[in-house]
Design an enzyme around this catalytic site. Structure first.
Site, PDB file in Angstrom:
ATOM      1  N   ASP A 136       0.757  -1.214  -0.026  1.00 35.07           N
ATOM      2  CA  ASP A 136       0.019  -0.601   0.091  1.00 35.07           C
ATOM      3  C   ASP A 136       0.274   1.477  -0.009  1.00 35.07           C
ATOM      4  O   ASP A 136       0.210   2.400   0.115  1.00 35.07           O
ATOM      5  CB  ASP A 136      -1.005  -0.332   0.998  1.00 35.07           C
ATOM      6  CG  ASP A 136       0.070   0.336   2.770  1.00 35.07           C
ATOM      7  OD1 ASP A 136       0.927   0.208   2.127  1.00 35.07           O
ATOM      8  OD2 ASP A 136      -0.748  -0.390   3.627  1.00 35.07           O
ATOM      9  N   HIS A 138       3.199   2.054   2.294  1.00 41.19           N
ATOM     10  CA  HIS A 138       3.761   2.516   3.400  1.00 41.19           C
ATOM     11  C   HIS A 138       5.208   2.398   3.483  1.00 41.19           C
ATOM     12  O   HIS A 138       6.001   1.342   2.587  1.00 41.19           O
ATOM     13  CB  HIS A 138       2.820   2.328   4.420  1.00 41.19           C
ATOM     14  CG  HIS A 138       3.327   0.244   5.074  1.00 41.19           C
ATOM     15  ND1 HIS A 138       3.013  -0.362   5.443  1.00 41.19           N
ATOM     16  CD2 HIS A 138       4.601  -0.623   4.539  1.00 41.19           C
ATOM     17  CE1 HIS A 138       3.214  -1.831   5.004  1.00 41.19           C
ATOM     18  NE2 HIS A 138       4.297  -1.291   5.331  1.00 41.19           N
ATOM     19  N   GLU A 143       1.832   4.549   7.479  1.00 44.28           N
ATOM     20  CA  GLU A 143       0.220   3.826   6.406  1.00 44.28           C
ATOM     21  C   GLU A 143      -0.259   5.144   5.795  1.00 44.28           C
ATOM     22  O   GLU A 143       0.247   6.351   6.200  1.00 44.28           O
ATOM     23  CB  GLU A 143      -0.403   3.769   7.212  1.00 44.28           C
ATOM     24  CG  GLU A 143      -0.688   2.023   8.430  1.00 44.28           C
ATOM     25  CD  GLU A 143      -0.211   0.844   7.769  1.00 44.28           C
ATOM     26  OE1 GLU A 143       0.412   0.995   6.057  1.00 44.28           O
ATOM     27  OE2 GLU A 143      -0.512  -0.617   8.065  1.00 44.28           O
TER      28      GLU A 143
END
Ligand code: F6R
Length: 263
Positions: A136, A138, A143
């Site tokens: 994603d 990160h 995050e």
């Protein structure tokens, strides 16, 4: 951003090791920022091999790990500290008091996070930060939606990250859903950054990081702001890059200017 597309993860790990070991030979008190996960394992193996061949002395090196789970008992086998002991620290000669992890126990974790950053500054700041990248986007445990100026702090982990790491908690231990991580602002203060990404699961994250807009939805895209980032990716992770052939040509030109190969 420098983008180096390697044929394989092995080749990428060779390159990363050459960078780290070269820097160590120039600066014996090198300050390294370190990541856990599967991506840097090849690099760590090469550092261990160099130490065994008596080609690398880590006795003056300082390390700062990016992140650690909140709430795991100290020494827990799934802690990132245990991971680093197993895959690097117990095989080389970094003095134990030179090894730093983000704080996850005791009172006032935010105050301890500030102390962690002060320790970093006290030894002159991170010379080389090693990064992996999550599917994603990160980096560390920053995050999506993390502030691009964030400092070391507690973060709640996303579902996707929890799912990716769940395999490490199949022994009955409750998987923590919070961690303490260096912030993106902290990472951007490193003098040099090496991000490694191998395999097909990283295609979307790598494309967004290198060719997408800077966005807190892809925290690694903040690395575009740093003047000395090298992205070492294998062909699989590079598959979504529109300018892949251009990056290869840029790298060939760099090598030819350094006299390594003829243009
Ligand atoms: C771990 C860390 C994470 C990992 C990322 C990729 O310390 O910083 O950001 O780098 O989750 O993990 P792997 O390498 O297992 O794909």
């Amino acid at each position: 951003m420098e983008v180096i597309v390697c044929a394989t993860a092995e080749e990428g790990s060779d390159l990363a090791a050459k960078e780290v070991l070269g820097a160590l030979s120039r600066k014996p008190d090198l300050v390294l920022g370190l990541a856990t996960g599967s991506t840097p394992l090849g690099l760590y193996r090469r550092m261990i091999d160099a130490h065994r061949r008596v080609e690398a002395d880590f006795s003056k090196v300082f390390t700062f790990n990016l992140d650690e789970y909140l709430g795991l008992p100290p020494g827990h086998p799934q802690s990132y500290r245990a991971f680093m002991d197993q895959h690097l620290f117990r095989h080389i000669n970094i003095p134990p008091d030179h090894i730093h992890f983000p704080p996850t126990h005791g009172r006032d974790v935010p105050a301890q996070c500030e102390e962690f950053e002060r320790d970093m500054r006290r030894v002159g700041g991170i010379d080389i930060q090693i990064l992996g990248i999550g599917a994603d986007g990160h980096i560390g445990f920053n995050e999506p939606t993390s502030s691009l100026g964030s400092r070391t702090r507690v973060k709640t982990l996303m579902e996707e990250t929890l799912r990716d790491n769940a395999r490490f908690f199949n022994d009955g231990t409750r998987q923590p859903d919070m961690a303490v991580t260096m912030g993106i602002g902290t990472i951007l203060e490193s003098k040099r950054i090496l991000l490694l990404a191998f395999g097909t699961t990283k295609v979307r994250a790598i494309q967004s990081t290198i060719e997408g807009p800077i966005s807190n939805m892809y925290p690694a895209s903040a690395l575009q702001l740093h003047p000395r980032v090298t992205m070492i990716v294998d062909e699989q992770a590079a598959a979504g890059l529109a300018m892949r052939e251009y990056y290869k040509r840029v790298y060939r030109n760099k090598l030819s200017l350094e006299g390594s190969v003829m243009p």
